[in-house]
Design an enzyme around this catalytic site. Structure first.
Site, PDB file in Angstrom:
ATOM      1  N   ASP A 168       0.864  -1.161   0.000  1.00 22.89           N
ATOM      2  CA  ASP A 168       0.000   0.000   0.000  1.00 22.89           C
ATOM      3  C   ASP A 168       0.915   1.229   0.000  1.00 22.89           C
ATOM      4  O   ASP A 168       2.091   1.113   0.331  1.00 22.89           O
ATOM      5  CB  ASP A 168      -0.861  -0.051   1.276  1.00 22.89           C
TER       6      ASP A 168
ATOM      7  N   GLY B  60     -10.077   7.523  -0.803  1.00 20.33           N
ATOM      8  CA  GLY B  60     -10.085   8.311  -2.030  1.00 20.33           C
ATOM      9  C   GLY B  60     -10.256   9.791  -1.734  1.00 20.33           C
ATOM     10  O   GLY B  60     -11.149  10.172  -0.979  1.00 20.33           O
TER      11      GLY B  60
ATOM     12  N   SER C 255      -4.686   8.220  -6.370  1.00 17.95           N
ATOM     13  CA  SER C 255      -4.684   8.279  -7.831  1.00 17.95           C
ATOM     14  C   SER C 255      -3.278   7.953  -8.344  1.00 17.95           C
ATOM     15  O   SER C 255      -2.287   8.159  -7.638  1.00 17.95           O
ATOM     16  CB  SER C 255      -5.122   9.662  -8.296  1.00 17.95           C
ATOM     17  N   LEU C 256      -3.215   7.460  -9.583  1.00 22.77           N
ATOM     18  CA  LEU C 256      -1.929   6.995 -10.133  1.00 22.77           C
ATOM     19  C   LEU C 256      -0.853   8.094 -10.128  1.00 22.77           C
ATOM     20  O   LEU C 256       0.271   7.837  -9.679  1.00 22.77           O
ATOM     21  CB  LEU C 256      -2.155   6.429 -11.543  1.00 22.77           C
TER      22      LEU C 256
ATOM     23  N   ASP D 244      -0.153   5.159   0.864  1.00 26.63           N
ATOM     24  CA  ASP D 244      -0.353   6.206   1.866  1.00 26.63           C
ATOM     25  C   ASP D 244      -0.380   5.625   3.271  1.00 26.63           C
ATOM     26  O   ASP D 244      -1.166   4.729   3.563  1.00 26.63           O
ATOM     27  CB  ASP D 244      -1.655   6.951   1.584  1.00 26.63           C
TER      28      ASP D 244
ATOM     29  N   ARG E  97     -13.513  11.551  -0.244  1.00 25.03           N
ATOM     30  CA  ARG E  97     -13.358  12.128   1.100  1.00 25.03           C
ATOM     31  C   ARG E  97     -13.904  13.555   1.142  1.00 25.03           C
ATOM     32  O   ARG E  97     -14.605  13.946   2.068  1.00 25.03           O
ATOM     33  CB  ARG E  97     -11.866  12.102   1.463  1.00 25.03           C
TER      34      ARG E  97
ATOM     35  N   ASN F 196      -0.466  10.603  -8.167  1.00 23.31           N
ATOM     36  CA  ASN F 196      -0.032  10.877  -6.790  1.00 23.31           C
ATOM     37  C   ASN F 196       0.839   9.735  -6.261  1.00 23.31           C
ATOM     38  O   ASN F 196       1.852   9.961  -5.600  1.00 23.31           O
ATOM     39  CB  ASN F 196      -1.236  11.074  -5.872  1.00 23.31           C
TER      40      ASN F 196
HETATM   41  C1  XBP Z   1      -5.038   6.401   0.552  1.00 26.52           C
HETATM   42  C2  XBP Z   1      -6.251   7.155   0.366  1.00 26.52           C
HETATM   43  C3  XBP Z   1      -6.209   8.222  -0.624  1.00 26.52           C
HETATM   44  C4  XBP Z   1      -5.347   9.396  -0.300  1.00 26.52           C
HETATM   45  C5  XBP Z   1      -5.589  10.492  -1.294  1.00 26.52           C
HETATM   46  O1  XBP Z   1      -5.327   5.070   0.387  1.00 26.52           O
HETATM   47  O2  XBP Z   1      -7.247   6.917   0.985  1.00 26.52           O
HETATM   48  O3  XBP Z   1      -7.498   8.676  -0.743  1.00 26.52           O
HETATM   49  O4  XBP Z   1      -5.675   9.927   0.962  1.00 26.52           O
HETATM   50  O5  XBP Z   1      -5.404  10.035  -2.554  1.00 26.52           O
HETATM   51  P1  XBP Z   1      -4.247   3.889   0.417  1.00 26.52           P
HETATM   52  P2  XBP Z   1      -6.099  10.687  -3.828  1.00 26.52           P
HETATM   53  O6  XBP Z   1      -3.977   3.678   1.869  1.00 26.52           O
HETATM   54  O7  XBP Z   1      -4.964   2.775  -0.257  1.00 26.52           O
HETATM   55  O8  XBP Z   1      -3.023   4.287  -0.363  1.00 26.52           O
HETATM   56  O9  XBP Z   1      -6.405  12.106  -3.513  1.00 26.52           O
HETATM   57  O10 XBP Z   1      -5.077  10.525  -4.902  1.00 26.52           O
HETATM   58  O11 XBP Z   1      -7.351   9.894  -4.036  1.00 26.52           O
END
Ligand code: XBP
Length: 238
Positions: free
Chosen positions: A11, A54, A126-127, A13, A58, A129
């Site tokens: 994963d 997302g 998102s890809l 984030d 969010r 990011n």
């Molecule tokens: C991380 C998320 C994402 C980020 C923001 O999920 O929940 O929404 O906070 O990303 P993961 P975007 O733990 O699966 O990586 O703004 O690009 O959606």
């Protein structure tokens, strides 16, 4: 059943780096200012908002729950534009080096690479990011699949992104090990029949990780590092 460890799936984030508190949250606040709205997501509030996966999703949730009376001509457009701005700010933060990798992440990934272990990413981000983080800290080319954000219909806790990554890698789940930091991520991986190690952070440390094969506070850098042979042992015992 052959459960030899042949791939690690990460994963992004919260797992590779503390991107939520120090990255996405800060970037959202900058985007709000640029959009001319007087909103601020504190560290605590953001912890609550993280229940929604997302960035766009969010923000939509926040508007519905905390700004029900706020109006704009085109809500969808507002969300998309704010998210785009947020992503630009987020990527600038990465380029400034404001968001380092968590301890042990790079070491373990380099060790895995050396030993021919395959690597992949499965994230709700998102890809662009997700790729931006890899570009500024590791190397996107090390990962044979980068499963991200809107590629699949349902975000975590649905298993879609993990199923996508498994099918792209053409690999059986019992040969993979996942690294996650949230109960949502763990649920997604578990439903895709994957074994998961959870590296908790401040936002997630009190969540329910019963289904994880191991819960740790970090991968481990120096004196007692978690290494591939230890991971192989964990796989065989589970
Ligand atoms: C991380 C998320 C994402 C980020 C923001 O999920 O929940 O929404 O906070 O990303 P993961 P975007 O733990 O699966 O990586 O703004 O690009 O959606």
């Amino acid at each position: 059943m052959n459960n030899r460890l042949t791939a690690l799936i990460f994963d992004v984030d919260g797992t590779l780096a503390d991107t939520e508190r120090d990255g996405h949250r800060v970037a959202f606040n900058r985007a709000f200012a640029t959009m001319g709205v007087n909103w601020h997501w504190s560290i605590d509030l953001y912890g609550e908002l993280l229940a929604i996966a997302g960035g766009k999703e969010r923000l939509k949730f926040y508007l519905e729950k905390y700004r029900p009376d706020w109006q704009t001509e085109n809500m969808t457009e507002f969300i998309l534009q704010t998210h785009q701005l947020k992503s630009q700010y987020y990527r600038s933060l990465l380029q400034e080096g404001a968001i380092p990798l968590r301890p042990g992440v790079k070491r373990l990934i380099l060790e895995a690479k050396e030993q021919g272990i395959r690597l992949a990413i499965a994230t709700t981000s998102s890809l662009p990011n997700a790729t931006a983080l890899l570009e500024t800290t590791l190397d996107p080319a090390w990962f044979e699949v980068i499963g991200a954000g809107d590629i699949v219909e349902h975000k975590k806790p649905a298993p879609d992104i993990y199923q996508y990554v498994l099918s792209q890698m053409n690999i059986a789940p019992q040969n993979c090990l996942v690294f996650e930091d949230t109960a949502h991520g763990l649920a997604a991986a578990t439903q895709a029949n994957l074994k998961t190690i959870v590296t908790v952070n401040e936002y997630t440390k009190n969540q329910d990780f019963t289904d994880a094969i191991l819960v740790i506070n970090q991968i481990g850098e120096t004196a007692f590092p978690i290494n591939i042979s230890y991971l192989q042992q964990i796989m065989s015992n589970k």
